[in-house]
Design a protein around this motif. Structure first.
Motif, PDB file in Angstrom:
ATOM      1  N   LEU A 168       8.942  37.885  57.530  1.00 17.58           N
ATOM      2  CA  LEU A 168       8.721  37.668  56.097  1.00 17.58           C
ATOM      3  C   LEU A 168       8.934  36.219  55.670  1.00 17.58           C
ATOM      4  O   LEU A 168       8.646  35.871  54.519  1.00 17.58           O
ATOM      5  N   GLU A 169       9.411  35.382  56.556  1.00 20.24           N
ATOM      6  CA  GLU A 169       9.736  34.001  56.174  1.00 20.24           C
ATOM      7  C   GLU A 169       8.521  33.246  55.650  1.00 20.24           C
ATOM      8  O   GLU A 169       8.571  32.627  54.584  1.00 20.24           O
ATOM      9  N   ILE A 170       7.416  33.304  56.382  1.00 20.02           N
ATOM     10  CA  ILE A 170       6.211  32.584  55.941  1.00 20.02           C
ATOM     11  C   ILE A 170       5.617  33.213  54.685  1.00 20.02           C
ATOM     12  O   ILE A 170       5.276  32.497  53.725  1.00 20.02           O
ATOM     13  N   PRO A 171       5.462  34.571  54.620  1.00 19.61           N
ATOM     14  CA  PRO A 171       4.954  35.156  53.373  1.00 19.61           C
ATOM     15  C   PRO A 171       5.777  34.777  52.147  1.00 19.61           C
ATOM     16  O   PRO A 171       5.208  34.476  51.081  1.00 19.61           O
ATOM     17  N   ILE A 172       7.092  34.768  52.264  1.00 23.76           N
ATOM     18  CA  ILE A 172       7.928  34.402  51.120  1.00 23.76           C
ATOM     19  C   ILE A 172       7.690  32.941  50.731  1.00 23.76           C
ATOM     20  O   ILE A 172       7.586  32.599  49.540  1.00 23.76           O
TER      21      ILE A 172
END
Length: 276
Positions: A168-172
């Motif tokens: 989820l790091e990149i989507p966030i």
């Protein structure tokens, strides 16, 4: 005494997670407070189709899709789906980063086929009401459809499931300016579940919209919830009540913690708050 407006989350608050039948004590409390002239609204992350089985219990209105779709009686008073550009960006970013997606439209929901396999592999893990709710909804009650059947209907929010926060790091980072990622107590259960919701609305802004529409002050509003996606509702409502079965963080910001949904919590809370 002026009229009050009561906002009820569904899963874990009005009903046990994934179920569509409230305890008799809760229905009794709702009827009693309505007879006093108070309003009772559902306030849920569910879309219109998912919450439909509960509308037979004569609620005054419903906040669906975490605040993106609001009705009072038969009238729609707020409607805010994603734009087509937003939808494509959100879905593609999540897919590219290995995050399982369940797309919630107004009347239908669609989930990645791999998500169901993930649920089956992790269903033995305890303590996560969101996981249990989704497993029941997919397998039993709400007939969530395969993503292959999604035909481009307007999307209100996306429920996400991820093996870890890493995915989820990149989507966030990419989507965070426009979308709020409501994560259910990350890392506690060995997997992550949550929601991606447009920053144009949330359950808190929905409380404000309904109160303004009905001409009732925020001070006369009561929010009942149990999980992280109830935060804004509990922060905005004049009186905040968390269920004993709720998340620790939600208990900490609430004015009152009532017994769990399985122990007549709503009825006892209505009594305590002077609503019946």
């Amino acid at each position: 005494m002026g009229k009050k407006v009561i906002f009820l989350d569904i899963d874990g608050t009005l009903t046990e997670p994934g179920l569509n039948v409230p305890p008799e004590s809760a229905l009794k409390a709702i009827k009693m407070t309505q007879e006093k002239g108070n309003y009772v609204f559902l306030c849920t992350g569910r879309n219109r189709n998912m919450l439909a089985p509960l509308l037979k219990y004569n609620f005054d209105g419903a906040i669906g899709s975490s605040g993106g779709y609001i009705t009072y009686g038969d009238e729609v008073i707020y409607d805010c789906p994603m734009t087509e550009e937003q939808r494509e960006r959100v879905l593609n970013t999540l897919l590219d980063n290995g995050v399982f997606r369940t797309v919630e439209c107004r009347d239908n929901s669609y989930t990645d086929e791999s998500f169901k396999r993930f649920l089956e592999e992790n269903s033995s893990k305890e303590g996560n009401s969101e996981l249990l709710r989704w497993r029941k909804q997919i397998e039993e009650s709400l007939a969530i459809k395969p993503m292959a059947e999604y035909g481009g209907e307007p999307v209100y929010k996306v429920v996400v499931m991820s093996p870890s926060m890493k995915e989820l790091e990149i989507p966030i980072k990419v989507l965070g300016d426009e979308f709020n990622f409501c994560i259910q107590e990350p890392d506690k259960y060995g997997f992550i579940n949550g929601e991606v919701v447009n920053r144009k609305f949330d359950k808190g802004s929905a409380v404000e919209i309904v109160c303004e529409y009905l001409g009732v002050s925020i001070e006369d509003s009561y929010g009942f919830g149990d999980s992280m996606n109830d935060r804004e509702m509990l922060e905005v409502a004049g009186h905040s009540i968390c269920m004993e079965n709720g998340a620790k963080a939600m208990k900490e910001i609430s004015d009152y913690v009532c017994p769990s949904v399985t122990e007549d919590g709503l009825f006892k809370a209505f009594e305590h708050m002077g609503l019946i």
